[in-house]
Design a protein around this motif. Structure first.
Motif, PDB file in Angstrom:
ATOM      1  N   ASP A 121       0.802  -1.296   0.042  1.00  0.00           N
ATOM      2  CA  ASP A 121       0.006  -0.089   0.030  1.00  0.00           C
ATOM      3  C   ASP A 121       0.736   1.348   0.002  1.00  0.00           C
ATOM      4  OD1 ASP A 121      -2.747  -1.596   0.414  1.00  0.00           O
ATOM      5  OD2 ASP A 121      -1.654  -1.966   2.396  1.00  0.00           O
TER       6      ASP A 121
ATOM      7  N   ARG B  79      -0.477   5.721  -4.823  1.00  0.00           N
ATOM      8  CA  ARG B  79      -0.101   4.990  -3.412  1.00  0.00           C
ATOM      9  C   ARG B  79       1.297   5.929  -2.875  1.00  0.00           C
ATOM     10  NH1 ARG B  79       0.532  -1.092  -5.126  1.00  0.00           N
ATOM     11  NH2 ARG B  79       1.182  -0.165  -7.068  1.00  0.00           N
TER      12      ARG B  79
ATOM     13  N   ARG C 143      -6.156   2.983  -1.227  1.00  0.00           N
ATOM     14  CA  ARG C 143      -6.559   1.536  -1.529  1.00  0.00           C
ATOM     15  C   ARG C 143      -7.906   1.759  -2.503  1.00  0.00           C
ATOM     16  NH1 ARG C 143      -6.262  -2.272   4.001  1.00  0.00           N
ATOM     17  NH2 ARG C 143      -4.078  -2.758   3.968  1.00  0.00           N
TER      18      ARG C 143
END
Length: 439
Positions: free
Chosen positions: A283, A317, A438
């Motif tokens: 992530d 991200r 996400r």
């Protein structure tokens, strides 16, 4: 009872890291739990201390860490140790300002209530070692001198002469470390070479400890156990995965900063930009400092990894790159051997400049980043021999009035080393940014 002390010296180059390693290795060989620490922001010395003690060394920096947090870092690491040994930085009273000992080894010894064991390079001296030790003992207020260890002693007779002078001055001597070629550590432009590639010879460390009176050292520095402050278990709730670049090119991380990330909710996934072909499924991405210039050809030749890193940066991200990480994200890296294409995320190139940029920094974030909103005051440390060519189009900070780094969207790349353990808001914001990114 446990023992705790800080090993300091009159000046840099006295052999602090080597002698601290000698002491740590000898105590560890006795079966004791030994917790090593390094004063200041250095990333390299702790690798040698960790290897000697068999336990990860922690950094204690009174500028980067608020005093309360500094005490907490020390107590949490030392809570179950039999002996805690802190290697000092520079000379005993050398700090940020020549008119003050603030952020010096002396300052740290007072903050943590640690007695000082003074390491003196006795080469070319005998009676003068007592003058040096006595002068340092009497110069500052609140510094408790437990005694002296002599380094680079030429013979038993030399040790005897120095010891007699110290005894006359009322200063205890805990023995000496002899001159030994096997104890020499090589260095390059950022300091000692890391223990992963150039470790001390452990047998030599233990031989050198044979002339030390460790029983007396432990007796004089004995102290009540610290309150039990075991490391935290981490917050509840969803966790994120942060890919952590960690190999011979990128290895500069503070252990407590990594702990802070994990306690904030991050699982760290190590990978090698040198050897792997892609960033792990994660992530977020963290690329610390290190020696990319020493591995520029190999980093550049790993096209698959460079493309994977660039794709990750374009994905939205969070990406944090410090110093060597900035160099890797740049358009290209110029060394004395040539110019090597890098990841191309930061539009400027970096080049080795042959001069050192060094110092503590107080800055304010210019942009919203995965670590802090715009306007956040931050403390950091800078230590590099390369520069970013040109004026940054999207600077992260102003450093002494000059725009520095790169901050755009999800990417923060800068020469500044932050300590993520200094403020719990920093790792918490990074974890939150990872969750928010996400799908």
């Amino acid at each position: 009872m446990t023992a705790r002390f800080l090993l300091a010296a009159p000046h840099s180059g006295s052999g602090k890291t080597t002698v601290t390693s000698v002491v740590l290795a000898a105590l560890h060989a006795r079966g004791l739990k030994v917790q090593p620490f390094k004063a200041g922001p250095d990333y390299l010395d702790p690798t040698h201390l960790s290897r000697a003690a068999g336990r990860a060394a922690r950094n204690l920096d009174s500028f980067l860490l608020p005093e309360e947090r500094l005490r907490e870092v020390f107590a949490r690491a030392a809570w179950d140790a039999d002996v805690s040994v802190v290697e000092g930085v520079m000379g005993l009273y050398d700090g940020r300002d020549p008119l003050s000992d603030e952020h010096s080894s002396a300052h740290l010894s007072r903050t943590l209530d640690l007695p000082v064991v003074l390491l003196i390079d006795a080469g070319g001296m005998a009676r003068t070692v007592a003058a040096v030790a006595g002068g340092l003992r009497d110069y500052g207020q609140g510094v408790r001198l437990a005694g002296v260890i002599l380094n680079r002693v030429g013979s038993a007779r030399h040790a005897e002469l120095c010891g007699a002078a110290l005894e006359q001055a009322g200063i205890r001597c805990f023995g000496h470390v002899p001159k030994m070629e096997a104890l020499h550590l090589p260095s390059r432009h950022l300091g000692l070479l890391a223990a992963q590639t150039h470790p001390h010879d452990r047998d030599a460390l233990l031989r050198a400890a044979g002339t030390l009176d460790l029983d007396a050292l432990l007796a004089v520095t004995a102290a009540p156990p610290l309150p039990a402050r075991a490391p935290g278990t981490g917050r509840s709730g969803p966790r994120v995965r942060i890919a952590l670049a960690r190999d011979e090119a990128f290895s500069f991380y503070y252990e407590d900063a990594l702990d802070a990330l994990q306690e904030a909710g991050a699982d760290l996934v190590p990978f090698s930009p040198l050897l792997d072909d892609r960033v792990p499924d994660a992530d977020g991405l963290l690329i610390g400092g290190g020696y990319p210039e020493a591995h520029a050809a190999a980093l550049s030749a790993n096209h698959a990894m460079r493309e994977s890193v660039a794709d990750f940066c374009r994905s939205g991200r969070p990406v944090i790159a410090e110093c060597g990480g900035l160099m890797y994200l740049s358009h290209a890296l110029e060394t004395q051997d040539g110019t090597y294409p890098m990841c191309g995320v930061v539009p400027e190139r970096t080049r080795m400049a042959g001069r050192l940029t060094l110092g503590y920094r107080e800055v304010t974030s210019l942009q919203d980043t995965p670590l802090a909103p715009a306007g956040t005051p931050l403390r950091a440390h800078e230590f590099h021999y390369s520069v970013l060519d040109g004026t940054p189009a999207h600077p992260a900070y102003h450093v002494q009035g000059v725009p520095e780094g790169y901050a755009r969207g999800n990417v923060l790349a800068s020469y500044l080393h932050l300590h993520l353990s200094a403020d719990p808001a920093l790792p918490a914001r990074l974890v939150r940014a990872c969750l928010d990114a996400r799908p």
